[in-house]
Design an enzyme around this catalytic site. Structure first.
Site, PDB file in Angstrom:
ATOM      1  N   SER A  99      18.990  21.781  38.908  1.00 53.16           N
ATOM      2  CA  SER A  99      18.506  21.533  40.281  1.00 53.16           C
ATOM      3  C   SER A  99      19.419  20.596  41.044  1.00 53.16           C
ATOM      4  O   SER A  99      19.694  19.486  40.590  1.00 53.16           O
ATOM      5  CB  SER A  99      17.137  20.849  40.267  1.00 53.16           C
ATOM      6  OG  SER A  99      16.191  21.635  39.642  1.00 53.16           O
ATOM      7  N   MET A 124      11.862  19.795  32.618  1.00 52.65           N
ATOM      8  CA  MET A 124      11.258  21.121  32.433  1.00 52.65           C
ATOM      9  C   MET A 124      12.273  22.206  32.079  1.00 52.65           C
ATOM     10  O   MET A 124      11.980  23.395  32.241  1.00 52.65           O
ATOM     11  CB  MET A 124      10.526  21.525  33.718  1.00 52.65           C
ATOM     12  CG  MET A 124       9.495  20.520  34.198  1.00 52.65           C
ATOM     13  SD  MET A 124       8.774  21.038  35.774  1.00 52.65           S
ATOM     14  CE  MET A 124       7.919  19.528  36.281  1.00 52.65           C
ATOM     15  N   SER A 125      13.459  21.814  31.637  1.00 47.14           N
ATOM     16  CA  SER A 125      14.471  22.850  31.361  1.00 47.14           C
ATOM     17  C   SER A 125      15.277  22.481  30.120  1.00 47.14           C
ATOM     18  O   SER A 125      14.871  21.651  29.319  1.00 47.14           O
ATOM     19  CB  SER A 125      15.406  22.986  32.569  1.00 47.14           C
ATOM     20  OG  SER A 125      16.205  21.825  32.707  1.00 47.14           O
ATOM     21  N   HIS A 177       9.139  17.688  43.808  1.00 49.69           N
ATOM     22  CA  HIS A 177      10.310  18.570  43.699  1.00 49.69           C
ATOM     23  C   HIS A 177      11.319  18.248  44.805  1.00 49.69           C
ATOM     24  O   HIS A 177      12.531  18.315  44.582  1.00 49.69           O
ATOM     25  CB  HIS A 177       9.874  20.038  43.768  1.00 49.69           C
ATOM     26  CG  HIS A 177      10.981  21.015  43.478  1.00 49.69           C
ATOM     27  ND1 HIS A 177      11.719  20.982  42.305  1.00 49.69           N
ATOM     28  CD2 HIS A 177      11.502  22.027  44.213  1.00 49.69           C
ATOM     29  CE1 HIS A 177      12.638  21.947  42.343  1.00 49.69           C
ATOM     30  NE2 HIS A 177      12.526  22.591  43.486  1.00 49.69           N
ATOM     31  N   ALA A 219      17.989  17.951  36.114  1.00 49.67           N
ATOM     32  CA  ALA A 219      17.411  16.792  36.778  1.00 49.67           C
ATOM     33  C   ALA A 219      16.241  16.366  35.900  1.00 49.67           C
ATOM     34  O   ALA A 219      15.515  17.216  35.384  1.00 49.67           O
ATOM     35  CB  ALA A 219      16.939  17.172  38.169  1.00 49.67           C
ATOM     36  N   HIS A 275      13.509  29.078  34.497  1.00 50.60           N
ATOM     37  CA  HIS A 275      12.693  28.147  33.727  1.00 50.60           C
ATOM     38  C   HIS A 275      11.538  28.882  33.072  1.00 50.60           C
ATOM     39  O   HIS A 275      11.068  29.897  33.588  1.00 50.60           O
ATOM     40  CB  HIS A 275      12.113  27.072  34.651  1.00 50.60           C
ATOM     41  CG  HIS A 275      13.138  26.274  35.378  1.00 50.60           C
ATOM     42  ND1 HIS A 275      13.770  26.737  36.506  1.00 50.60           N
ATOM     43  CD2 HIS A 275      13.649  25.042  35.124  1.00 50.60           C
ATOM     44  CE1 HIS A 275      14.643  25.825  36.915  1.00 50.60           C
ATOM     45  NE2 HIS A 275      14.592  24.785  36.106  1.00 50.60           N
ATOM     46  N   HIS A 329      18.222  26.402  43.340  1.00 53.41           N
ATOM     47  CA  HIS A 329      18.938  27.157  42.313  1.00 53.41           C
ATOM     48  C   HIS A 329      19.471  28.465  42.896  1.00 53.41           C
ATOM     49  O   HIS A 329      18.687  29.330  43.290  1.00 53.41           O
ATOM     50  CB  HIS A 329      18.004  27.524  41.162  1.00 53.41           C
ATOM     51  CG  HIS A 329      17.573  26.349  40.342  1.00 53.41           C
ATOM     52  ND1 HIS A 329      18.272  25.902  39.254  1.00 53.41           N
ATOM     53  CD2 HIS A 329      16.533  25.522  40.460  1.00 53.41           C
ATOM     54  CE1 HIS A 329      17.666  24.850  38.743  1.00 53.41           C
ATOM     55  NE2 HIS A 329      16.597  24.597  39.452  1.00 53.41           N
ATOM     56  N   TYR A 359       8.582  27.990  33.123  1.00 59.59           N
ATOM     57  CA  TYR A 359       7.394  27.949  33.980  1.00 59.59           C
ATOM     58  C   TYR A 359       7.334  29.068  35.006  1.00 59.59           C
ATOM     59  O   TYR A 359       6.309  29.284  35.625  1.00 59.59           O
ATOM     60  CB  TYR A 359       7.250  26.582  34.670  1.00 59.59           C
ATOM     61  CG  TYR A 359       8.388  26.142  35.577  1.00 59.59           C
ATOM     62  CD1 TYR A 359       8.654  26.788  36.787  1.00 59.59           C
ATOM     63  CD2 TYR A 359       9.183  25.060  35.229  1.00 59.59           C
ATOM     64  CE1 TYR A 359       9.681  26.373  37.610  1.00 59.59           C
ATOM     65  CE2 TYR A 359      10.212  24.626  36.056  1.00 59.59           C
ATOM     66  CZ  TYR A 359      10.461  25.288  37.246  1.00 59.59           C
ATOM     67  OH  TYR A 359      11.475  24.881  38.057  1.00 59.59           O
ATOM     68  N   GLU A 360       8.450  29.791  35.197  1.00 55.04           N
ATOM     69  CA  GLU A 360       8.415  30.834  36.232  1.00 55.04           C
ATOM     70  C   GLU A 360       7.508  31.992  35.819  1.00 55.04           C
ATOM     71  O   GLU A 360       6.650  32.417  36.584  1.00 55.04           O
ATOM     72  CB  GLU A 360       9.832  31.300  36.547  1.00 55.04           C
ATOM     73  CG  GLU A 360      10.575  30.222  37.359  1.00 55.04           C
ATOM     74  CD  GLU A 360      12.068  30.434  37.418  1.00 55.04           C
ATOM     75  OE1 GLU A 360      12.491  31.537  37.800  1.00 55.04           O
ATOM     76  OE2 GLU A 360      12.820  29.502  37.086  1.00 55.04           O
ATOM     77  N   ASN A 407      14.104  10.334  39.243  1.00 56.35           N
ATOM     78  CA  ASN A 407      12.868   9.596  39.568  1.00 56.35           C
ATOM     79  C   ASN A 407      12.367   8.902  38.304  1.00 56.35           C
ATOM     80  O   ASN A 407      12.808   9.209  37.195  1.00 56.35           O
ATOM     81  CB  ASN A 407      11.794  10.580  40.056  1.00 56.35           C
ATOM     82  CG  ASN A 407      11.485  11.660  39.019  1.00 56.35           C
ATOM     83  OD1 ASN A 407      12.254  12.610  38.872  1.00 56.35           O
ATOM     84  ND2 ASN A 407      10.421  11.493  38.282  1.00 56.35           N
TER      85      ASN A 407
HETATM   86  N1  HPA Z   1       9.049  15.218  35.095  1.00 52.88           N
HETATM   87  C1  HPA Z   1       9.404  16.453  34.690  1.00 52.88           C
HETATM   88  N2  HPA Z   1      10.483  17.087  35.118  1.00 52.88           N
HETATM   89  C2  HPA Z   1      11.275  16.443  35.993  1.00 52.88           C
HETATM   90  C3  HPA Z   1      10.968  15.151  36.457  1.00 52.88           C
HETATM   91  C4  HPA Z   1       9.788  14.515  35.982  1.00 52.88           C
HETATM   92  O1  HPA Z   1       9.453  13.366  36.351  1.00 52.88           O
HETATM   93  N3  HPA Z   1      11.956  14.809  37.326  1.00 52.88           N
HETATM   94  C5  HPA Z   1      12.826  15.851  37.384  1.00 52.88           C
HETATM   95  N4  HPA Z   1      12.423  16.845  36.574  1.00 52.88           N
END
Ligand code: HPA
Length: 265
Positions: free
Chosen positions: A24, A202-203, A238, A107, A77, A55, A79-80, A226
């Site tokens: 990302s 998540m990846s 996001h 990320a 991903h 993406h 989750y898609e 973050n």
């Molecule tokens: N949690 C999960 N996936 C993420 C995060 C998060 O805080 N930041 C970027 N991808």
């Protein structure tokens, strides 16, 4: 024709020094590739049709720091569609093309107060207990892949030397994979901290498992975008992930360039 055959037809038979998956907000690196050949995933059988903003869905082949590289700009991903194997054809294709290394980027959220947004973290190990394993359904004893040293120590040293030479501080830590797409609760973040994770995302982890199955050596970088939920008053989003990753893409690019210059021939 297979995806590998199409790629060879368009770019020649030479193996790749390094294949990469750009996460990302980090796709900008693809713009730096010299003499690029760009192939849309839609033209490559089995490659994912990415559906997440931030993406693109294209493979960029060319040279970077004198190395022959293949960059996946955009990933799919779990989750898609809930499909843990969604990246298997693409990863198998990169292995078939003879990539010496696979560099994965993402990320991620920080689980450590001292690792602030904007930091770059080399993944030293991972925790992948919360989602389906991408090798479920793969036949043969090869599916029992050992995950010791999943993140290649030799490639990680090249990453450390590369970051050092480019003056980018590099953190090291354990990445916990969650499926998403909802972010974690503060209680889940506290649990992941106690389990020994340093970052959450998540990846990447399904790709690491698939890559080790395919015989690729792996190295991976997280752009910390973050703090984990509950560590600061503001909830993760996001939008923030994309914005901070885009801002930090220059640091990730510098580390990757340093790595390519340092990686064993
Ligand atoms: N949690 C999960 N996936 C993420 C995060 C998060 O805080 N930041 C970027 N991808």
């Amino acid at each position: 024709m297979t995806a590998a055959a199409i790629i060879r037809q368009r770019t020649g038979p030479a193996p790749f020094d390094c294949a990469m998956v750009l996460g990302s907000g980090l796709g900008i690196l693809a713009e730096a590739v010299e003499d690029p050949t760009v192939i849309a995933y839609a033209e490559l059988p089995g490659f994912p049709v990415a559906g997440v903003s931030g993406h693109a869905g294209r493979l960029v082949i060319g040279r970077l720091e004198g190395r022959r590289v293949a960059l996946m700009q955009g990933r799919a991903h779990v989750y898609e569609q809930g499909d843990a194997r969604v990246m298997k054809p693409a990863i198998d294709c990169l292995a078939e093309l003879g990539a010496k290394a696979l560099l994965l980027t993402n990320a991620a959220g920080s689980l450590k107060a001292e690792m602030a947004p904007g930091a770059v973290m080399a993944i030293s190990d991972h925790i992948a207990l919360f989602g389906p394993n991408p090798l479920i359904g793969t036949p043969g004893d090869g599916r029992f892949v050992p995950m010791n040293e999943a993140y290649d120590p030799g490639l990680r040293s090249a990453l450390v030397r590369g970051a050092d030479k480019r003056g980018i501080p590099l953190h090291h830590g354990v990445y916990a994979w969650v499926t998403g797409p909802s972010f974690e609760t503060p209680a889940e973040i506290r649990m992941l901290q106690r389990l020994g994770a340093d970052a959450v995302g998540m990846s990447t982890v399904p790709e690491v498992i698939l890559a080790r199955h395919a015989g690729l050596s792996v190295v991976a970088l997280s752009m910390i975008t973050n703090y984990g939920a509950g560590m600061v008053p503001q909830a993760p989003s996001h939008g923030e992930t994309k914005a901070v990753a885009t801002e930090g893409a220059g640091a990730v690019e510098a580390v990757i360039r340093g790595f390519l210059a340092e990686m064993p021939a």
